[in-house]
Design a protein around this motif. Structure first.
Motif, mmCIF file in Angstrom:
data_model
loop_
_atom_site.group_PDB
_atom_site.id
_atom_site.type_symbol
_atom_site.label_atom_id
_atom_site.label_comp_id
_atom_site.label_asym_id
_atom_site.label_seq_id
_atom_site.Cartn_x
_atom_site.Cartn_y
_atom_site.Cartn_z
ATOM 1 N N LEU A 143 -29.155 -22.953 -2.643
ATOM 2 C CA LEU A 143 -27.735 -23.300 -2.791
ATOM 3 C C LEU A 143 -27.569 -24.809 -2.642
ATOM 4 C CD1 LEU A 143 -26.204 -20.371 -0.745
ATOM 5 C CD2 LEU A 143 -25.815 -20.787 -3.164
ATOM 6 N N LYS A 144 -26.621 -25.386 -3.398
ATOM 7 C CA LYS A 144 -26.451 -26.833 -3.415
ATOM 8 C C LYS A 144 -24.997 -27.223 -3.221
ATOM 9 C CE LYS A 144 -30.291 -27.487 -6.677
ATOM 10 N NZ LYS A 144 -30.685 -28.038 -8.001
ATOM 11 N N LYS A 145 -24.812 -28.449 -2.760
ATOM 12 C CA LYS A 145 -23.461 -29.005 -2.657
ATOM 13 C C LYS A 145 -22.817 -29.013 -4.042
ATOM 14 C CE LYS A 145 -20.930 -33.205 -1.404
ATOM 15 N NZ LYS A 145 -21.013 -34.593 -0.860
ATOM 16 N N ILE A 170 -19.234 -20.546 -4.835
ATOM 17 C CA ILE A 170 -19.665 -19.166 -4.587
ATOM 18 C C ILE A 170 -18.585 -18.213 -5.094
ATOM 19 C CG2 ILE A 170 -20.341 -17.477 -2.840
ATOM 20 C CD1 ILE A 170 -21.325 -19.776 -1.120
ATOM 21 N N LEU A 171 -18.962 -17.380 -6.060
ATOM 22 C CA LEU A 171 -18.025 -16.430 -6.670
ATOM 23 C C LEU A 171 -18.202 -15.017 -6.133
ATOM 24 C CD1 LEU A 171 -18.256 -17.546 -10.408
ATOM 25 C CD2 LEU A 171 -16.561 -18.229 -8.700
ATOM 26 N N ARG A 172 -19.452 -14.644 -5.809
ATOM 27 C CA ARG A 172 -19.731 -13.311 -5.286
ATOM 28 C C ARG A 172 -20.797 -13.386 -4.213
ATOM 29 N NH1 ARG A 172 -19.367 -12.238 -10.658
ATOM 30 N NH2 ARG A 172 -21.612 -12.263 -10.929
ATOM 31 N N PHE A 173 -20.632 -12.516 -3.211
ATOM 32 C CA PHE A 173 -21.653 -12.342 -2.188
ATOM 33 C C PHE A 173 -21.969 -10.855 -2.163
ATOM 34 C CE2 PHE A 173 -23.176 -11.464 2.087
ATOM 35 C CZ PHE A 173 -24.095 -12.480 2.283
ATOM 36 N N ASP A 174 -23.170 -10.494 -2.640
ATOM 37 C CA ASP A 174 -23.478 -9.090 -2.918
ATOM 38 C C ASP A 174 -22.404 -8.534 -3.851
ATOM 39 O OD1 ASP A 174 -25.916 -8.916 -1.693
ATOM 40 O OD2 ASP A 174 -25.187 -8.024 0.156
ATOM 41 N N ASP A 175 -21.707 -7.472 -3.454
ATOM 42 C CA ASP A 175 -20.706 -6.880 -4.326
ATOM 43 C C ASP A 175 -19.289 -7.376 -4.047
ATOM 44 O OD1 ASP A 175 -22.648 -5.306 -5.577
ATOM 45 O OD2 ASP A 175 -22.454 -3.712 -4.084
ATOM 46 N N THR A 209 -23.874 -15.191 -6.019
ATOM 47 C CA THR A 209 -23.612 -15.673 -7.382
ATOM 48 C C THR A 209 -22.735 -16.908 -7.305
ATOM 49 O OG1 THR A 209 -23.762 -13.452 -8.292
ATOM 50 C CG2 THR A 209 -22.677 -15.107 -9.639
ATOM 51 N N VAL A 210 -23.211 -18.006 -7.889
ATOM 52 C CA VAL A 210 -22.475 -19.273 -7.840
ATOM 53 C C VAL A 210 -22.213 -19.772 -9.249
ATOM 54 C CG1 VAL A 210 -23.552 -19.866 -5.639
ATOM 55 C CG2 VAL A 210 -24.532 -20.754 -7.763
ATOM 56 N N LEU A 211 -21.172 -20.583 -9.355
ATOM 57 C CA LEU A 211 -20.888 -21.291 -10.595
ATOM 58 C C LEU A 211 -21.427 -22.706 -10.433
ATOM 59 C CD1 LEU A 211 -19.449 -20.980 -13.347
ATOM 60 C CD2 LEU A 211 -17.430 -21.995 -12.275
ATOM 61 N N ARG A 212 -22.412 -23.044 -11.261
ATOM 62 C CA ARG A 212 -23.067 -24.354 -11.155
ATOM 63 C C ARG A 212 -23.074 -25.018 -12.535
ATOM 64 N NH1 ARG A 212 -28.987 -24.210 -8.751
ATOM 65 N NH2 ARG A 212 -27.784 -23.861 -6.821
ATOM 66 N N ARG A 213 -22.325 -26.116 -12.636
ATOM 67 C CA ARG A 213 -22.235 -26.842 -13.902
ATOM 68 C C ARG A 213 -21.798 -25.934 -15.049
ATOM 69 N NH1 ARG A 213 -27.742 -30.580 -13.529
ATOM 70 N NH2 ARG A 213 -27.140 -31.720 -11.619
ATOM 71 N N GLY A 214 -20.828 -25.066 -14.738
ATOM 72 C CA GLY A 214 -20.245 -24.217 -15.773
ATOM 73 C C GLY A 214 -20.988 -22.932 -16.052
ATOM 74 N N LYS A 215 -22.139 -22.714 -15.407
ATOM 75 C CA LYS A 215 -22.916 -21.501 -15.633
ATOM 76 C C LYS A 215 -23.068 -20.716 -14.330
ATOM 77 C CE LYS A 215 -25.679 -23.405 -19.448
ATOM 78 N NZ LYS A 215 -27.059 -23.672 -19.942
#
Length: 360
Positions: A302-304, A308-313, A338-344
């Protein structure tokens, strides 16, 4: 009891109401016939009055902003180790003498004395307490079994359901008040796991740690805080939900502590501007501001700047969604983030760590 100094429903058209089917009231949703007398007779013996003796705060603990004149007066009138008294409420949850109350009632206690409704007095032992949820477990002992009450489900309670509070406001033992659940899942910024039940049943100082009952006499909350400009009840009180209390008490009863999962990130909400740029209707997720060195988050990659969009379910719509989800994990549990990183969207695997004990 904690006093919080800072903290509408749409109006429906009469024509719309006329189109709604009429629902006849049922006994399950009404005040018990004849009032709450039978309920109170059954539960009151398990509600206790708690008196605490604790050390006075040292002069060094006083805030730096305190004027020097007041600091000197405190030194003269309240010596460093002078005992101070406090009071609160609690309730027995076992015939063996286990009692639930608030952490802030027994915090720093040198001695704890419990008085039952029948006048018996016992010295109590603090088994453990959890500052994060403001829940504590204490115990008393006797040759005979104690009266006790059981927990109900706070999740099943609805806004508008009737509740009864029993406690010792201002030292007035076995005081009973009634009202309804005004709201659920309130975040009053008292701690990282806020999920309070809001009620208009009168709660005052001294009610802290007392039970909030449903119509069946089951405990659905622990009265903990009030919103009050002057320290008195204005009809806005807060109780820790019983579903939370049961989990905390179970852990406290094992070894006196509560173990929570740890991820190792500092987070903040997504701004509306960022949400607009990303094409979201409203802000969501948790934006990582910093990642602790050698933390589970760092090891997982994980990065600065990650969102964070989801943690498990669990979908992360507010910061507390992530805080609670991580805390509910056991150390060494595996989870996916699940994270959003640079649009992905990027999904990472993480092994949860152990959260260090927290202060009040």
């Amino acid at each position: 009891m904690t006093s919080l100094l800072s903290k509408s429903a749409p109006i429906a058209l009469a024509s719309a109401l006329a189109m709604m089917p009429f629902l006849a009231p049922t006994a399950a949703f009404a005040v018990p016939a004849g009032g709450y007398g039978d309920l109170v007779e059954n539960v009151a013996p398990a509600v206790v009055y708690i008196e605490v003796t604790a050390a006075a705060p040292a002069t060094a603990d006083l805030p730096d902003s305190l004027p020097e004149a007041l600091r000197k007066r405190f030194e003269q009138q309240a010596p460093k180790n002078a005992p101070r008294g406090g009071l609160g409420s609690g309730f027995l949850i076992s015939e063996a003498g286990q009692i639930v109350t608030n952490h802030h009632v027994v915090d720093g206690a040198q001695s704890v004395q419990v008085t039952l409704s029948d006048g018996r007095i016992f010295d109590a032992e603090v088994i453990g307490s959890d500052p994060a949820t403001d829940i504590a477990l204490i115990s008393i002992q006797a040759d005979a079994a104690f009266p006790y009450v059981s927990f109900g489900s706070s999740e099943e309670m609805r806004v508008g359901d009737e509740v009864v509070a029993v406690g010792n406001p201002f030292g007035l033992s076995s005081t009973v008040t009634s009202g309804i659940i005004s709201a659920k899942s309130r975040d009053i910024h008292a701690g990282p796991y806020d999920e309070f039940i809001q009620t208009d049943a009168a709660i005052n100082r001294g009610n802290s740690g007392g039970p909030l009952f449903n119509n069946n006499g089951d405990v659905v909350g622990v009265n903990t805080a009030i919103l009050s400009p002057d320290g008195g009840s204005v009809g806005i009180g807060f109780a820790v939900p019983s579903d939370v209390v049961q989990d905390v008490v179970a852990e406290l009863g094992t070894d006196g502590t509560v173990t929570r999962g740890w991820l190792g990130v500092n987070i903040r909400p997504m701004s509306d501007d960022v949400a607009q740029v990303l094409g979201f209707e409203k802000s969501k997720g948790a934006v990582i501001e910093a990642v602790s060195t050698d933390s589970p988050a760092a090891k997982a990659g994980l990065k600065k700047g990650d969102i964070i969009l989801r943690f498990d379910d669990t979908q992360i719509t507010a910061l507390r969604d992530l805080t609670r989800s991580v805390a509910a994990k056991n150390p060494d549990d595996a989870a996916t983030v699940t994270v959003l990183r640079r649009g992905k969207e990027v999904t990472l695997d993480v092994i949860i760590g152990t959260l260090a004990p927290q202060k009040a």
